[in-house]
Design a protein around this motif. Structure first.
Motif, PDB file in Angstrom:
ATOM      1  N   PRO A 104       4.254  -6.172 -11.311  1.00 32.91           N
ATOM      2  CA  PRO A 104       3.254  -7.328 -11.197  1.00 32.91           C
ATOM      3  C   PRO A 104       2.228  -7.340 -12.245  1.00 32.91           C
ATOM      4  CG  PRO A 104       2.797  -5.660  -9.388  1.00 32.91           C
ATOM      5  CD  PRO A 104       4.353  -5.215  -9.947  1.00 32.91           C
ATOM      6  N   PHE A 105       2.046  -6.240 -12.923  1.00 30.59           N
ATOM      7  CA  PHE A 105       1.013  -5.952 -13.942  1.00 30.59           C
ATOM      8  C   PHE A 105       1.721  -6.132 -15.322  1.00 30.59           C
ATOM      9  CE2 PHE A 105      -0.264  -2.966 -10.615  1.00 30.59           C
ATOM     10  CZ  PHE A 105      -1.736  -3.742 -10.314  1.00 30.59           C
ATOM     11  N   GLN A 106       2.953  -6.027 -15.492  1.00 34.03           N
ATOM     12  CA  GLN A 106       3.511  -6.246 -16.630  1.00 34.03           C
ATOM     13  C   GLN A 106       2.921  -5.499 -17.932  1.00 34.03           C
ATOM     14  OE1 GLN A 106       6.784  -7.624 -17.543  1.00 34.03           O
ATOM     15  NE2 GLN A 106       6.779  -6.932 -15.475  1.00 34.03           N
ATOM     16  N   GLU A 107       2.250  -6.087 -19.119  1.00 28.69           N
ATOM     17  CA  GLU A 107       1.636  -5.369 -20.159  1.00 28.69           C
ATOM     18  C   GLU A 107       0.277  -4.674 -19.954  1.00 28.69           C
ATOM     19  OE1 GLU A 107       3.357  -5.291 -23.219  1.00 28.69           O
ATOM     20  OE2 GLU A 107       5.095  -5.718 -21.687  1.00 28.69           O
ATOM     21  N   GLU A 108      -0.037  -4.972 -18.879  1.00 28.12           N
ATOM     22  CA  GLU A 108      -1.376  -4.327 -18.383  1.00 28.12           C
ATOM     23  C   GLU A 108      -1.030  -3.058 -17.354  1.00 28.12           C
ATOM     24  OE1 GLU A 108      -4.251  -5.190 -19.714  1.00 28.12           O
ATOM     25  OE2 GLU A 108      -2.966  -6.544 -21.028  1.00 28.12           O
ATOM     26  N   LYS A 109       0.328  -2.837 -17.208  1.00 26.83           N
ATOM     27  CA  LYS A 109       0.439  -1.784 -16.300  1.00 26.83           C
ATOM     28  C   LYS A 109       0.112  -0.204 -16.531  1.00 26.83           C
ATOM     29  CE  LYS A 109       4.807   0.556 -15.290  1.00 26.83           C
ATOM     30  NZ  LYS A 109       3.958   1.738 -15.224  1.00 26.83           N
ATOM     31  N   PRO A 110      -0.637   0.273 -15.602  1.00 30.03           N
ATOM     32  CA  PRO A 110      -1.113   1.402 -15.546  1.00 30.03           C
ATOM     33  C   PRO A 110       0.037   2.655 -15.475  1.00 30.03           C
ATOM     34  CG  PRO A 110      -1.376   0.743 -13.559  1.00 30.03           C
ATOM     35  CD  PRO A 110      -0.675  -0.292 -14.291  1.00 30.03           C
ATOM     36  N   ALA A 111       0.045   3.784 -15.625  1.00 26.52           N
ATOM     37  CA  ALA A 111       0.835   4.781 -15.294  1.00 26.52           C
ATOM     38  C   ALA A 111       1.203   4.866 -13.965  1.00 26.52           C
ATOM     39  CB  ALA A 111       0.703   6.227 -15.757  1.00 26.52           C
ATOM     40  N   CYS A 112       2.693   4.818 -13.519  1.00 28.73           N
ATOM     41  CA  CYS A 112       3.212   4.620 -12.111  1.00 28.73           C
ATOM     42  C   CYS A 112       2.198   5.634 -11.296  1.00 28.73           C
ATOM     43  CB  CYS A 112       4.596   4.688 -12.012  1.00 28.73           C
ATOM     44  SG  CYS A 112       5.514   3.585 -12.844  1.00 28.73           S
ATOM     45  N   ASN A 113       2.020   6.691 -11.766  1.00 27.83           N
ATOM     46  CA  ASN A 113       1.320   7.784 -10.614  1.00 27.83           C
ATOM     47  C   ASN A 113      -0.073   7.366 -10.453  1.00 27.83           C
ATOM     48  OD1 ASN A 113       0.502   8.551 -13.351  1.00 27.83           O
ATOM     49  ND2 ASN A 113       0.323  10.696 -12.964  1.00 27.83           N
ATOM     50  N   ASN A 114      -0.612   6.604 -11.299  1.00 28.34           N
ATOM     51  CA  ASN A 114      -2.139   6.103 -11.038  1.00 28.34           C
ATOM     52  C   ASN A 114      -2.111   4.626 -10.388  1.00 28.34           C
ATOM     53  OD1 ASN A 114      -2.958   8.215 -12.314  1.00 28.34           O
ATOM     54  ND2 ASN A 114      -3.058   7.391 -14.229  1.00 28.34           N
ATOM     55  N   CYS A 115      -1.085   3.976 -10.147  1.00 25.91           N
ATOM     56  CA  CYS A 115      -1.004   2.610  -9.594  1.00 25.91           C
ATOM     57  C   CYS A 115      -1.214   2.599  -8.262  1.00 25.91           C
ATOM     58  CB  CYS A 115       0.669   2.069 -10.172  1.00 25.91           C
ATOM     59  SG  CYS A 115       0.552   0.181  -9.801  1.00 25.91           S
ATOM     60  N   GLU A 116      -1.718   1.424  -7.719  1.00 28.85           N
ATOM     61  CA  GLU A 116      -2.028   1.270  -6.332  1.00 28.85           C
ATOM     62  C   GLU A 116      -0.731   0.488  -5.806  1.00 28.85           C
ATOM     63  OE1 GLU A 116      -5.743  -0.667  -5.587  1.00 28.85           O
ATOM     64  OE2 GLU A 116      -6.715   0.838  -7.007  1.00 28.85           O
ATOM     65  N   VAL A 117      -0.047  -0.047  -6.444  1.00 33.83           N
ATOM     66  CA  VAL A 117       1.216  -0.891  -6.038  1.00 33.83           C
ATOM     67  C   VAL A 117       2.376   0.169  -6.154  1.00 33.83           C
ATOM     68  CG1 VAL A 117       2.755  -2.912  -6.396  1.00 33.83           C
ATOM     69  CG2 VAL A 117       0.243  -3.014  -6.635  1.00 33.83           C
ATOM     70  N   HIS A 118       2.852   0.171  -4.810  1.00 33.19           N
ATOM     71  CA  HIS A 118       4.150   1.205  -5.041  1.00 33.19           C
ATOM     72  C   HIS A 118       5.270   0.245  -5.031  1.00 33.19           C
ATOM     73  CE1 HIS A 118       1.607   4.864  -4.874  1.00 33.19           C
ATOM     74  NE2 HIS A 118       1.048   4.414  -3.917  1.00 33.19           N
ATOM     75  N   CYS A 119       5.821   0.554  -6.140  1.00 30.89           N
ATOM     76  CA  CYS A 119       7.153  -0.429  -6.392  1.00 30.89           C
ATOM     77  C   CYS A 119       8.558   0.167  -5.876  1.00 30.89           C
ATOM     78  CB  CYS A 119       7.340  -0.793  -7.756  1.00 30.89           C
ATOM     79  SG  CYS A 119       5.918  -1.765  -8.421  1.00 30.89           S
ATOM     80  N   TYR A 120       8.323   1.575  -5.932  1.00 33.75           N
ATOM     81  CA  TYR A 120       9.621   2.333  -5.500  1.00 33.75           C
ATOM     82  C   TYR A 120       9.830   2.520  -3.945  1.00 33.75           C
ATOM     83  CZ  TYR A 120      10.404   3.386 -10.728  1.00 33.75           C
ATOM     84  OH  TYR A 120      10.638   3.484 -11.755  1.00 33.75           O
ATOM     85  N   SER A 121      10.878   2.566  -3.494  1.00 31.25           N
ATOM     86  CA  SER A 121      11.164   3.301  -2.238  1.00 31.25           C
ATOM     87  C   SER A 121      10.848   4.578  -2.108  1.00 31.25           C
ATOM     88  CB  SER A 121      12.575   2.683  -1.688  1.00 31.25           C
ATOM     89  OG  SER A 121      13.396   3.711  -2.364  1.00 31.25           O
ATOM     90  N   SER A 122      10.574   5.042  -0.844  1.00 35.29           N
ATOM     91  CA  SER A 122       9.954   6.498  -0.927  1.00 35.29           C
ATOM     92  C   SER A 122      11.049   7.561  -1.334  1.00 35.29           C
ATOM     93  CB  SER A 122       9.589   6.763   0.627  1.00 35.29           C
ATOM     94  OG  SER A 122      10.639   6.707   1.492  1.00 35.29           O
ATOM     95  N   VAL A 123      12.316   7.118  -1.123  1.00 37.10           N
ATOM     96  CA  VAL A 123      13.399   8.119  -1.510  1.00 37.10           C
ATOM     97  C   VAL A 123      13.673   7.873  -3.040  1.00 37.10           C
ATOM     98  CG1 VAL A 123      16.156   8.193  -1.700  1.00 37.10           C
ATOM     99  CG2 VAL A 123      14.852   7.581   0.492  1.00 37.10           C
ATOM    100  N   MET A 124      13.595   6.633  -3.617  1.00 39.94           N
ATOM    101  CA  MET A 124      13.526   6.723  -5.211  1.00 39.94           C
ATOM    102  C   MET A 124      12.326   7.253  -5.819  1.00 39.94           C
ATOM    103  SD  MET A 124      16.473   5.751  -5.762  1.00 39.94           S
ATOM    104  CE  MET A 124      17.362   4.614  -6.339  1.00 39.94           C
ATOM    105  N   ARG A 125      11.127   7.295  -5.216  1.00 39.69           N
ATOM    106  CA  ARG A 125      10.170   7.741  -5.786  1.00 39.69           C
ATOM    107  C   ARG A 125      10.107   9.349  -5.875  1.00 39.69           C
ATOM    108  NH1 ARG A 125       6.065   4.687  -3.619  1.00 39.69           N
ATOM    109  NH2 ARG A 125       6.306   5.557  -1.180  1.00 39.69           N
ATOM    110  N   GLU A 126      10.805   9.759  -4.810  1.00 40.99           N
ATOM    111  CA  GLU A 126      10.889  11.339  -4.747  1.00 40.99           C
ATOM    112  C   GLU A 126      12.039  11.802  -5.818  1.00 40.99           C
ATOM    113  OE1 GLU A 126       9.016  13.743  -3.280  1.00 40.99           O
ATOM    114  OE2 GLU A 126       8.137  11.983  -2.717  1.00 40.99           O
ATOM    115  N   ARG A 127      13.025  11.011  -5.878  1.00 45.82           N
ATOM    116  CA  ARG A 127      13.985  11.356  -7.163  1.00 45.82           C
ATOM    117  C   ARG A 127      13.354  11.108  -8.645  1.00 45.82           C
ATOM    118  NH1 ARG A 127      19.150   7.907  -6.234  1.00 45.82           N
ATOM    119  NH2 ARG A 127      19.757   8.922  -8.178  1.00 45.82           N
TER     120      ARG A 127
END
Length: 121
Positions: A54-77
């Motif tokens: 949802p942030f596209q070009e304004e995207k923060p690093a995923c580990n700092n993001c408040e929106v979790h796009c990945y499922s919990s299983v995929m996030r662990e992988r």
């Protein structure tokens, strides 16, 4: 999923995750050129999620993001991949590594609001 036009920031993020998955797969599964089926599915999943960020070009690093796009299983992988490949990225892909470190310092924007529908009278 709605696919959006890809900008340079998302393209760089995709190159970074591709490189990390290649490093991880080479180290854990012995694949040299093409990732194994398991790693290829993770790469495809990550690319799809980046394309609809949802942030596209304004995207923060995923580990700092408040929106979790990945499922919990995929996030662990992905975390396992990043833990292994992260330290190795500096030697194999120094520019991507530096950009990734700079992106971690990027300000986290407020989550985008969903578009409101106009009331018809």
């Amino acid at each position: 999923m709605k696919v959006t036009t890809q900008g340079p920031r998302i393209a760089r993020e995709q190159r970074t995750i591709d490189a990390m998955i290649r490093i991880y797969c080479r180290g854990h599964h012995g694949q040299r050129e093409v990732p194994c089926a398991e790693c290829a599915s993770l790469r495809d999943y990550a690319r799809r999620r980046l394309s609809v960020c949802p942030f596209q070009e304004e995207k923060p690093a995923c580990n700092n993001c408040e929106v979790h796009c990945y499922s919990s299983v995929m996030r662990e992988r992905v975390k396992a991949v990043m833990r292994y490949a992260g330290p190795r990225m500096l030697w194999r892909h120094p520019l991507l590594s530096i950009y990734h470190l700079l992106d971690e310092r990027r300000r986290v924007p407020a989550p985008p609001r969903p578009a409101r529908k106009e009331k018809s009278e």
